[in-house]
Design an enzyme around this catalytic site. Structure first.
Site, PDB file in Angstrom:
ATOM      1  CD  GLU A 133      -0.665  -4.103  10.063  1.00  0.00           C
ATOM      2  OE1 GLU A 133      -1.850  -4.166  10.429  1.00  0.00           O
ATOM      3  OE2 GLU A 133       0.031  -5.099   9.796  1.00  0.00           O
ATOM      4  N   GLY A 134      -0.647   2.046  10.313  1.00  0.00           N
ATOM      5  CA  GLY A 134      -1.380   3.253  10.696  1.00  0.00           C
ATOM      6  C   GLY A 134      -0.804   3.823  11.978  1.00  0.00           C
ATOM      7  CB  THR A 135       0.831   7.055  12.817  1.00  0.00           C
ATOM      8  OG1 THR A 135      -0.301   7.865  12.487  1.00  0.00           O
ATOM      9  CG2 THR A 135       1.855   7.095  11.685  1.00  0.00           C
ATOM     10  CG  ASN A 169       5.291  11.731  -2.465  1.00  0.00           C
ATOM     11  OD1 ASN A 169       6.057  12.204  -1.615  1.00  0.00           O
ATOM     12  ND2 ASN A 169       5.595  11.692  -3.757  1.00  0.00           N
ATOM     13  CD  GLN A 207       6.082   2.450  48.704  1.00  0.00           C
ATOM     14  OE1 GLN A 207       6.458   3.604  48.969  1.00  0.00           O
ATOM     15  NE2 GLN A 207       5.093   1.880  49.330  1.00  0.00           N
ATOM     16  CG  LEU A 243      -1.695   1.288   1.524  1.00  0.00           C
ATOM     17  CD1 LEU A 243      -2.705   1.579   0.413  1.00  0.00           C
ATOM     18  CD2 LEU A 243      -2.435   1.207   2.876  1.00  0.00           C
ATOM     19  N   GLY A 264      21.956   0.846  33.966  1.00  0.00           N
ATOM     20  CA  GLY A 264      23.050   0.790  32.980  1.00  0.00           C
ATOM     21  C   GLY A 264      23.065  -0.516  32.216  1.00  0.00           C
TER      22      GLY A 264
HETATM   23  N1  COS Z   1     -14.217   0.064   6.365  1.00  0.00           N
HETATM   24  C1  COS Z   1     -14.857   0.196   5.187  1.00  0.00           C
HETATM   25  N2  COS Z   1     -14.829   1.361   4.470  1.00  0.00           N
HETATM   26  C2  COS Z   1     -14.118   2.391   4.966  1.00  0.00           C
HETATM   27  C3  COS Z   1     -13.431   2.303   6.192  1.00  0.00           C
HETATM   28  C4  COS Z   1     -13.507   1.076   6.905  1.00  0.00           C
HETATM   29  N3  COS Z   1     -12.876   0.911   8.062  1.00  0.00           N
HETATM   30  N4  COS Z   1     -12.807   3.488   6.423  1.00  0.00           N
HETATM   31  C5  COS Z   1     -13.111   4.282   5.384  1.00  0.00           C
HETATM   32  N5  COS Z   1     -13.889   3.619   4.508  1.00  0.00           N
HETATM   33  C6  COS Z   1     -14.426   4.134   3.250  1.00  0.00           C
HETATM   34  C7  COS Z   1     -15.195   5.427   3.462  1.00  0.00           C
HETATM   35  O1  COS Z   1     -16.554   5.177   3.767  1.00  0.00           O
HETATM   36  C8  COS Z   1     -15.047   6.104   2.118  1.00  0.00           C
HETATM   37  O2  COS Z   1     -15.944   5.509   1.190  1.00  0.00           O
HETATM   38  P1  COS Z   1     -16.749   6.402   0.132  1.00  0.00           P
HETATM   39  O3  COS Z   1     -15.700   7.058  -0.721  1.00  0.00           O
HETATM   40  O4  COS Z   1     -17.590   5.414  -0.600  1.00  0.00           O
HETATM   41  O5  COS Z   1     -17.518   7.395   0.946  1.00  0.00           O
HETATM   42  C9  COS Z   1     -13.651   5.702   1.672  1.00  0.00           C
HETATM   43  O6  COS Z   1     -13.330   4.495   2.397  1.00  0.00           O
HETATM   44  C10 COS Z   1     -12.632   6.770   1.983  1.00  0.00           C
HETATM   45  O7  COS Z   1     -12.664   7.032   3.386  1.00  0.00           O
HETATM   46  P2  COS Z   1     -12.124   8.375   4.034  1.00  0.00           P
HETATM   47  O8  COS Z   1     -12.714   9.549   3.285  1.00  0.00           O
HETATM   48  O9  COS Z   1     -12.313   8.310   5.506  1.00  0.00           O
HETATM   49  O10 COS Z   1     -10.571   8.264   3.643  1.00  0.00           O
HETATM   50  P3  COS Z   1      -9.374   9.236   3.952  1.00  0.00           P
HETATM   51  O11 COS Z   1      -8.637   9.419   2.689  1.00  0.00           O
HETATM   52  O12 COS Z   1      -9.817  10.422   4.736  1.00  0.00           O
HETATM   53  O13 COS Z   1      -8.416   8.320   4.870  1.00  0.00           O
HETATM   54  C11 COS Z   1      -7.641   7.167   6.816  1.00  0.00           C
HETATM   55  C12 COS Z   1      -8.820   7.670   6.000  1.00  0.00           C
HETATM   56  C13 COS Z   1      -6.697   8.267   7.260  1.00  0.00           C
HETATM   57  C14 COS Z   1      -8.233   6.473   8.031  1.00  0.00           C
HETATM   58  C15 COS Z   1      -6.853   6.138   5.984  1.00  0.00           C
HETATM   59  O14 COS Z   1      -6.192   6.769   4.921  1.00  0.00           O
HETATM   60  C16 COS Z   1      -5.836   5.346   6.779  1.00  0.00           C
HETATM   61  O15 COS Z   1      -6.189   4.368   7.423  1.00  0.00           O
HETATM   62  N6  COS Z   1      -4.560   5.747   6.745  1.00  0.00           N
HETATM   63  C17 COS Z   1      -3.501   4.990   7.366  1.00  0.00           C
HETATM   64  C18 COS Z   1      -3.004   3.978   6.398  1.00  0.00           C
HETATM   65  C19 COS Z   1      -2.170   2.960   7.041  1.00  0.00           C
HETATM   66  O16 COS Z   1      -2.575   2.316   8.004  1.00  0.00           O
HETATM   67  N7  COS Z   1      -0.980   2.768   6.501  1.00  0.00           N
HETATM   68  C20 COS Z   1      -0.081   1.816   7.034  1.00  0.00           C
HETATM   69  C21 COS Z   1       0.561   1.093   5.936  1.00  0.00           C
HETATM   70  S1  COS Z   1      -0.256  -0.318   5.464  1.00  0.00           S
HETATM   71  S2  COS Z   1       0.700  -1.632   6.512  1.00  0.00           S
END
Ligand code: COS
Length: 382
Positions: free
Chosen positions: A363-365, A128, A278, A124, A340
């Site tokens: 897996e997401g900060t 950027n 303690q 994923l 140490g």
């Molecule tokens: N389950 C199902 N659908 C989801 C969902 C979930 N948990 N979260 C969001 N969606 C859907 C939304 O409903 C939306 O759908 P529609 O376009 O049909 O309305 C779409 O996905 C986009 O969602 P959103 O607008 O919330 O997306 P953003 O771009 O704002 O991003 C975050 C949301 C920040 C939560 C997301 O980009 C994220 O999780 N980022 C971190 C990524 C990550 O974990 N990276 C680590 C590397 S992978 S190991």
């Protein structure tokens, strides 16, 4: 505490615990120092049938769920979070196929994953597009009966070691997140190559590389799910995988606590073991309480996810943020208890503290987890 595990779940715990004790702990410092991928330990994990935990029985797995993965990962992480990360990342890589794949794809890939004869990885992140996952730029264009992928994925766990990659790419760049799709790319596909292995602060026994796709051509049937639904599958994949990362935090926190208590009972200062002071007791008491609280939340979240797969985002993020922040704090405190000695590489808590940091990032900060929880609260109280 008694979490009322079934006989099968107890067996998973015992099997993973034995691998950690016999195979991982004796070599973890060396793997860390040499930045070496733990291929032979993965073979041990495969022989013990642990890779099949979450794969449905009809594809050769044990038919477990999120809770069974959590149990195994916790035990492996007590040995080494790097090795456990490799296992977790393979599950992450194949979740999109489990969630959105068709029957042919499941039959083709899941039996090998269950047997541990092939590993997976999830593509994923890009240079950027980290937290802003929908900002990816990798593209996929249909050309006759083949998809042609172009782009570079960054910091991919199991990159170069796995044989099966689920890659997120834009099939309609003008639509952003709604134009993303997921594809299966296999090791050896034309136009698919790897960047150099990264030199990391922690989890050094796991492999992290770039995935490079230059006119990478794959058969048309490697599209996972419907075109344009990739981002939703990504979000569902992360929802189900984040409790696994949380359980790495629980295992790591427990291992650091074990080291700290053992040391505090042996280390004599001012004429008595330091556990008699303690100041130390209170630190250990807080560490133990935090580990148990995290474990209880992770187990409850994983069981909730198995029972309610359509309503998992909030609990998934809650357990990820709580358990991994706990692991960071508890490992720092373990180093403090050892003083140490804790700062020296001869003692395992130094590595544990370095390994803990990534849990708050990948897996997401943990900032993104709090965003997810906040957004869910906003919806609930609408
Ligand atoms: N389950 C199902 N659908 C989801 C969902 C979930 N948990 N979260 C969001 N969606 C859907 C939304 O409903 C939306 O759908 P529609 O376009 O049909 O309305 C779409 O996905 C986009 O969602 P959103 O607008 O919330 O997306 P953003 O771009 O704002 O991003 C975050 C949301 C920040 C939560 C997301 O980009 C994220 O999780 N980022 C971190 C990524 C990550 O974990 N990276 C680590 C590397 S992978 S190991």
């Amino acid at each position: 505490m008694d979490y009322f595990l079934t006989e099968e779940q107890e067996m998973i715990v015992e099997t993973a615990r034995e691998i950690a004790r016999e195979k991982i702990i004796p070599v973890r410092a060396e793997l860390d120092e040499k930045n070496e991928f733990a291929a032979s330990i993965l073979e041990d994990i495969a022989r013990a049938d642990l890779f099949g935990i979450f794969v449905p029985e009809e594809y050769g797995g044990l038919g477990g769920g999120c809770f069974e993965i959590v149990l195994a990962l916790e035990e492996l992480a007590k040995g080494c979070v790097g090795v456990a990360t490799t296992f977790a990342a393979s599950a992450l890589g194949i979740f999109p196929v489990l969630i959105a794949g068709n029957e042919e794809q499941k039959q083709k890939y899941l039996p090998d994953i269950a047997a541990g004869s092939r590993w997976a990885a999830f593509g994923l992140t890009e240079a950027n597009a980290g937290s802003d996952a929908s900002g990816i730029q990798t593209t996929a264009v249909l050309d006759g009966d083949e998809w042609v992928l172009n782009g570079t994925k960054q910091w991919i766990t199991n990159g170069g070691e796995a044989q099966i990659y689920t890659i997120v790419a834009l099939t309609d760049p003008s639509k952003g997140a709604r134009g993303a799709s997921i594809f299966i790319v296999e090791d050896g596909d034309p136009g698919f190559s790897y960047g150099k292995k990264e030199d990391k602060m922690g989890i050094r026994s796991s492999a992290t590389r770039e995935l490079i796709m230059q006119d990478c051509r794959i058969p048309r049937d490697r599209l996972v799910g419907r075109k344009g639904t990739g981002f939703i599958t990504v979000m569902k994949t992360l929802d189900v995988s984040r409790p696994g990362i949380a359980s790495l935090g629980v295992g790591l926190g427990q291992a650091a606590l074990d080291e700290a208590v053992t040391y505090a009972k042996q280390r004599v200062q001012f004429g008595k073991p330091i556990i008699g002071f303690q100041a130390i007791q209170h630190m250990l008491a807080d560490m133990a309480t935090q580990v148990e609280a995290a474990r209880a939340l992770v187990y409850a979240a994983a069981r909730h996810i198995d029972a309610h797969p359509k309503n998992m985002s909030k609990v998934s993020s809650m357990c990820k943020v709580f358990a991994t922040d706990m692991a960071m704090k508890v490992t720092v405190d373990a180093v403090q208890v050892l003083g140490g000695y804790g700062y020296m590489k001869e003692y395992p808590v130094e590595k544990m503290m370095r390994d803990a940091k990534i849990l708050q990032i990948y897996e997401g900060t943990n900032q993104i987890q709090r965003n997810v929880i906040g957004q869910e609260l906003n919806k609930e109280y609408a």
